[in-house]
Structures are given as structure tokens and as C-alpha cells.
Scaffold this motif. Structure first.
Motif, PDB file in Angstrom:
ATOM      1  N   GLU A  49      -5.921  12.811  -2.047  1.00  0.00           N
ATOM      2  CA  GLU A  49      -5.052  12.548  -3.197  1.00  0.00           C
ATOM      3  C   GLU A  49      -3.939  13.587  -3.308  1.00  0.00           C
ATOM      4  O   GLU A  49      -4.191  14.793  -3.275  1.00  0.00           O
ATOM      5  N   GLN A  50      -2.712  13.112  -3.456  1.00  0.00           N
ATOM      6  CA  GLN A  50      -1.586  14.002  -3.703  1.00  0.00           C
ATOM      7  C   GLN A  50      -1.501  14.281  -5.207  1.00  0.00           C
ATOM      8  O   GLN A  50      -1.534  13.343  -6.015  1.00  0.00           O
ATOM      9  N   PRO A  51      -1.359  15.536  -5.620  1.00  0.00           N
ATOM     10  CA  PRO A  51      -1.308  15.868  -7.057  1.00  0.00           C
ATOM     11  C   PRO A  51       0.088  15.602  -7.633  1.00  0.00           C
ATOM     12  O   PRO A  51       0.882  16.518  -7.860  1.00  0.00           O
ATOM     13  N   LEU A  52       0.387  14.330  -7.900  1.00  0.00           N
ATOM     14  CA  LEU A  52       1.754  13.959  -8.261  1.00  0.00           C
ATOM     15  C   LEU A  52       2.204  14.552  -9.594  1.00  0.00           C
ATOM     16  O   LEU A  52       3.395  14.837  -9.776  1.00  0.00           O
TER      17      LEU A  52
ATOM     18  N   ILE B  55       0.837  -1.194   0.000  1.00  0.00           N
ATOM     19  CA  ILE B  55       0.000   0.000   0.000  1.00  0.00           C
ATOM     20  C   ILE B  55       0.874   1.247   0.000  1.00  0.00           C
ATOM     21  O   ILE B  55       0.784   2.092  -0.877  1.00  0.00           O
ATOM     22  N   SER B  56       1.763   1.367   0.985  1.00  0.00           N
ATOM     23  CA  SER B  56       2.617   2.549   1.084  1.00  0.00           C
ATOM     24  C   SER B  56       3.559   2.668  -0.099  1.00  0.00           C
ATOM     25  O   SER B  56       3.842   3.758  -0.585  1.00  0.00           O
ATOM     26  N   GLY B  57       4.063   1.542  -0.564  1.00  0.00           N
ATOM     27  CA  GLY B  57       4.998   1.572  -1.682  1.00  0.00           C
ATOM     28  C   GLY B  57       4.378   2.078  -2.960  1.00  0.00           C
ATOM     29  O   GLY B  57       5.085   2.557  -3.845  1.00  0.00           O
ATOM     30  N   ALA B  58       3.044   2.002  -3.076  1.00  0.00           N
ATOM     31  CA  ALA B  58       2.380   2.444  -4.298  1.00  0.00           C
ATOM     32  C   ALA B  58       2.554   3.937  -4.533  1.00  0.00           C
ATOM     33  O   ALA B  58       2.589   4.394  -5.671  1.00  0.00           O
TER      34      ALA B  58
ATOM     35  N   PRO C 130      -4.271   2.636  -5.100  1.00  0.00           N
ATOM     36  CA  PRO C 130      -5.191   1.698  -5.750  1.00  0.00           C
ATOM     37  C   PRO C 130      -6.029   0.905  -4.750  1.00  0.00           C
ATOM     38  O   PRO C 130      -7.171   0.544  -5.044  1.00  0.00           O
ATOM     39  N   VAL C 131      -5.476   0.625  -3.565  1.00  0.00           N
ATOM     40  CA  VAL C 131      -6.243  -0.094  -2.539  1.00  0.00           C
ATOM     41  C   VAL C 131      -7.452   0.731  -2.114  1.00  0.00           C
ATOM     42  O   VAL C 131      -8.557   0.197  -1.941  1.00  0.00           O
ATOM     43  N   ALA C 132      -7.271   2.036  -1.938  1.00  0.00           N
ATOM     44  CA  ALA C 132      -8.394   2.892  -1.553  1.00  0.00           C
ATOM     45  C   ALA C 132      -9.490   2.840  -2.607  1.00  0.00           C
ATOM     46  O   ALA C 132     -10.686   2.749  -2.276  1.00  0.00           O
ATOM     47  N   ARG C 133      -9.098   2.890  -3.861  1.00  0.00           N
ATOM     48  CA  ARG C 133     -10.095   2.831  -4.928  1.00  0.00           C
ATOM     49  C   ARG C 133     -10.776   1.472  -4.964  1.00  0.00           C
ATOM     50  O   ARG C 133     -11.972   1.372  -5.213  1.00  0.00           O
ATOM     51  N   ALA C 134     -10.020   0.401  -4.701  1.00  0.00           N
ATOM     52  CA  ALA C 134     -10.578  -0.954  -4.783  1.00  0.00           C
ATOM     53  C   ALA C 134     -11.630  -1.218  -3.727  1.00  0.00           C
ATOM     54  O   ALA C 134     -12.627  -1.909  -3.985  1.00  0.00           O
ATOM     55  N   VAL C 135     -11.425  -0.684  -2.518  1.00  0.00           N
ATOM     56  CA  VAL C 135     -12.363  -0.968  -1.421  1.00  0.00           C
ATOM     57  C   VAL C 135     -13.369   0.158  -1.218  1.00  0.00           C
ATOM     58  O   VAL C 135     -14.179   0.105  -0.296  1.00  0.00           O
TER      59      VAL C 135
ATOM     60  N   ALA D 146      -1.614  21.957  -2.812  1.00  0.00           N
ATOM     61  CA  ALA D 146      -2.778  21.502  -2.050  1.00  0.00           C
ATOM     62  C   ALA D 146      -3.272  20.161  -2.588  1.00  0.00           C
ATOM     63  O   ALA D 146      -3.416  20.000  -3.803  1.00  0.00           O
ATOM     64  N   PRO D 147      -3.539  19.202  -1.706  1.00  0.00           N
ATOM     65  CA  PRO D 147      -4.149  17.940  -2.129  1.00  0.00           C
ATOM     66  C   PRO D 147      -5.669  18.103  -2.234  1.00  0.00           C
ATOM     67  O   PRO D 147      -6.196  19.192  -1.962  1.00  0.00           O
ATOM     68  N   ARG D 148      -6.364  17.031  -2.597  1.00  0.00           N
ATOM     69  CA  ARG D 148      -7.824  17.122  -2.661  1.00  0.00           C
ATOM     70  C   ARG D 148      -8.442  15.857  -2.095  1.00  0.00           C
ATOM     71  O   ARG D 148      -7.873  14.758  -2.188  1.00  0.00           O
ATOM     72  N   LEU D 149      -9.603  16.024  -1.501  1.00  0.00           N
ATOM     73  CA  LEU D 149     -10.333  14.896  -0.930  1.00  0.00           C
ATOM     74  C   LEU D 149     -11.098  14.171  -2.031  1.00  0.00           C
ATOM     75  O   LEU D 149     -11.829  14.797  -2.805  1.00  0.00           O
ATOM     76  N   VAL D 150     -10.907  12.859  -2.112  1.00  0.00           N
ATOM     77  CA  VAL D 150     -11.671  12.020  -3.036  1.00  0.00           C
ATOM     78  C   VAL D 150     -12.654  11.212  -2.191  1.00  0.00           C
ATOM     79  O   VAL D 150     -12.248  10.340  -1.423  1.00  0.00           O
ATOM     80  N   GLU D 151     -13.927  11.522  -2.314  1.00  0.00           N
ATOM     81  CA  GLU D 151     -14.940  10.874  -1.478  1.00  0.00           C
ATOM     82  C   GLU D 151     -15.507   9.640  -2.171  1.00  0.00           C
ATOM     83  O   GLU D 151     -15.836   9.672  -3.366  1.00  0.00           O
TER      84      GLU D 151
END
Length: 351
Positions: free
Chosen positions: A294-297, A76-79, A283-288, A332-337
């Protein structure tokens, strides 16, 4: 023109010699202003880009950025680092830059690698990740006058200097937004699960929760937990919170790993709909179906390369140090609900 334009095409379009085009690209000061403008207009019109390998031979620069691969903690963290490296490679390629990855056991080992790569002229500049308090890499790079930029700010009071170029994501702002959103949606007691004290980014994210949770100092202690970035440990911490006489009705976490543990504990407690927010939007957050910050990479990488090499289209050599120009970017990051998905988590393993 179906093929890629060449320097000869530019010369013909600008009605100059091939050598004049080369002079405009490499020694513009010796070319008359009207001629230089005509050549640059032709370059823009044709979309010409100098060949990177030829430029490397000419300038004796490798046009290469070095970046260390951090040890993998878990999938998870490595992603997050994986995504950052992919973005860095994509943006670098668009600027005719190359990325060289290397491994190191610790900061001192990383410094040793940087010294060897720099002395061998294999790399022009470096990108640091995961800055920490008292970071020895930053001090050494500044002392040795090695061009670098870091994804992560200096965490020590008074440590900021124009010689340290950095890009970071404002975790405090992101977490504060998440807490405000939960409270606006009806949550009255938003708990926190974060990392042990002393982590720069972890402490900053906790500060965002503290600023917006609306709890007294005693209640903040009551409704917060610090643990390693581990799903199993976070499951235990969240279970403690949910076992309180007056349990929280939402939990915000410093990472998606911790949030996954909190979701597991909530399911074990018969609260599958308990709002849980993580950080990094992996990706884990999206999967579950887990909400996450979200960090704007793409913006992080674009800003890092601009700080290091100047705006896109400039020469690929690292920018000379200029204490009057901004040397950092805080994004600034953003919240993905999301709503929790139907993925069933094994309550015995937390997986």
C-alpha cells in the motif's frame, strides 16, 4: 460560537481594530510584536480562517493547483491515480486551495497546457505525476521558474536539484519487505513479474525483489519476467513460471494488474493458494483477497503540499525557493497481507 468567526470577532477578542487584524494577516511586519501576538492568539482561540476568495482578490493569486489526468490504462491501474487525485482535493480544500484538472496527450502537450494556464494567471502551482527518465516537464518548469512538486522522483543520475521538489514512495523497500515476509513464511523460491526495463519505479521495485530473493544471478533471470501492465499478458508470464520444472512457490509483482494475472495463472494451474503479492493495494486487491503493498497516499499528498506551500496554516502562496531546506520526501509503503478470497476468476479470459 455556532457560526464561523469573522475578522470582527477577532478584532473584538484581541481589542484591536479590524484594520489591525488585516495587517497581521497580510503585512505582519508593520504590526508591533505584542499586538501581532495578541491577534494571533485570538485567531487560534476562535479558530478563524481568512476567507479564501477574498484573499485571492487581495493577493491576486488564484490559490489553485493544476494537475494533469493521465490517460486511463485500465480500471486497476487507473484506481491509483484516482485515489491520489481524491486525496489531493481533500487536503487542498482543507487549506483553502483549489485543484484544477486538465488533460494532455503527452509531456509536450502538458507543457503547452501549463504555459497557457500560467500565462492566464489561472493557476499558481502544478503537481506532476508519473515522472520518467529525461522528463521534459521538469526541465521546462525549472527553466521557467514555475512552482511545482512531483509525485515521483527524478530518475536520471545527477538529475536531482533543490529546484525540483518531489515526493515518492520507496518501492524498493516495499517489495523487499514483501519478499522477506514470504521467505519467513516458508517460501523458498519467490519469482518476480514486472514491467519492461526502463521504467524508473518498475526497475526500483525489481531491485527490491532482487535484494531479498536469495537467488543467484542466473536463477534471478530464470524466475523473473517483464511484461506490459496488463492482466492477460501477466497471466501468460505467470503460466510460464509455473510451468518450469521447478516452479516458484510465491510470486511478487510490480502492480496489482500483474498480480491479478498471476493469481489467474495459479488458479488455472490448480494452485489457488499460491502466495501472490501485488503493489498499490487497489480495490481489486481487496476484492479478491490479494496481498499488496500500500502506498501512503495521505502522507504523499500532505508532504507534497507542505513542500509546495509550507506547513498548514501558512500563506497559500508557493514557497520561495530555498536551497537550504529539504526539497523531497521518500516515504515507506507497507505490506497488507490477505488470504485469497473465494472470487472465481474465469480461466479463459483472465477476468
Amino acid at each position: 460560537m455556532s457560526r464561523k468567526p469573522t475578522v470582527d470577532d477577532v478584532a473584538e477578542a484581541a481589542r484591536v481594530s479590524r484594520q489591525t487584524v488585516s495587517n497581521v494577516l497580510n503585512s505582519p511586519a508593520i504590526v508591533r510584536e505584542d499586538t501581532r501576538k495578541r491577534v494571533l492568539d485570538a485567531i487560534d482561540l476562535l479558530g478563524y480562517r481568512p476567507h479564501a476568495s477574498a484573499r485571492r482578490l487581495r493577493t491576486r493569486k488564484s490559490s489553485t493547483i493544476g494537475v494533469r489526468i493521465d490517460p486511463m490504462r485500465d480500471g486497476i491501474s487507473g484506481a491509483v491515480l484516482d485515489r491520489f487525485l481524491h486525496k489531493l482535493t481533500e487536503h487542498a480544500d482543507a487549506r483553502d486551495l483549489r485543484v484544477m484538472l486538465f488533460t494532455a496527450a503527452d509531456p509536450q502537450d502538458e507543457i503547452a497546457h501549463i504555459r497557457r494556464l500560467r500565462d492566464g494567471s489561472d493557476i499558481d502551482a502544478f503537481v506532476l505525476t508519473a515522472t520518467v527518465h529525461g522528463d521534459p516537464r521538469i526541465a521546462w518548469l525549472i527553466e521557467q521558474d514555475v512552482p511545482f512538486v512531483s509525485f515521483g522522483r527524478p530518475w536520471d543520475p545527477g538529475a536531482q536539484t533543490p529546484r525540483h521538489r518531489w515526493v515518492d514512495v520507496d518501492g524498493r523497500v516495499g517489495v523487499a519487505e514483501a519478499v522477506r515476509h514470504l521467505r519467513a513464511g516458508g517460501s523458498t523460491t519467490v519469482a518476480w513479474i514486472g514491467w519492461p526495463e526502463g521504467s524508473g519505479s518498475g526497475d526500483e521495485r525489481r531491485a527490491g525483489w532482487q535484494s531479498e530473493c536469495g537467488l543467484s544471478a542466473d536463477a534471478r533471470t530464470h524466475y523473473s519476467r517483464r511484461t506490459l501492465d496488463d492482466v492477460t499478458e501477466s497471466t501468460r508470464a505467470a503460466a510460464e513460471l509455473l510451468d518450469l520444472p521447478e516452479p516458484p512457490d510465491a510470486i511478487v509483482c510490480a502492480s496489482d494488474s500483474l498480480a491479478l494475472g498471476a493469481m489467474t495463472a495459479a488458479r488455472m494451474a490448480g494452485l489457488p493458494a499460491l502466495p501472490v503479492v501485488g503493489f498499490d493495494d487497489t480495490p481489486v486487491a481487496r476484492a479478491v483477497g490479494m496481498s499488496s503493498i500500500e502506498q501512503p497516499l495521505d502522507e504523499v499528498v500532505a508532504a507534497a503540499l507542505t513542500l509546495l506551500f509550507g506547513p498548514e496554516g501558512d500563506d497559500v502562496r508557493p514557497n520561495p525557493r530555498n536551497d537550504e531546506e529539504p526539497t523531497n520526501r521518500l516515504l515507506a509503503p507497507r505490506l497488507v497481507e490477505r488470504r485469497p478470497g473465494h472470487l472465481q476468476l474465469d480461466a479463459t479470459t483472465g477476468g
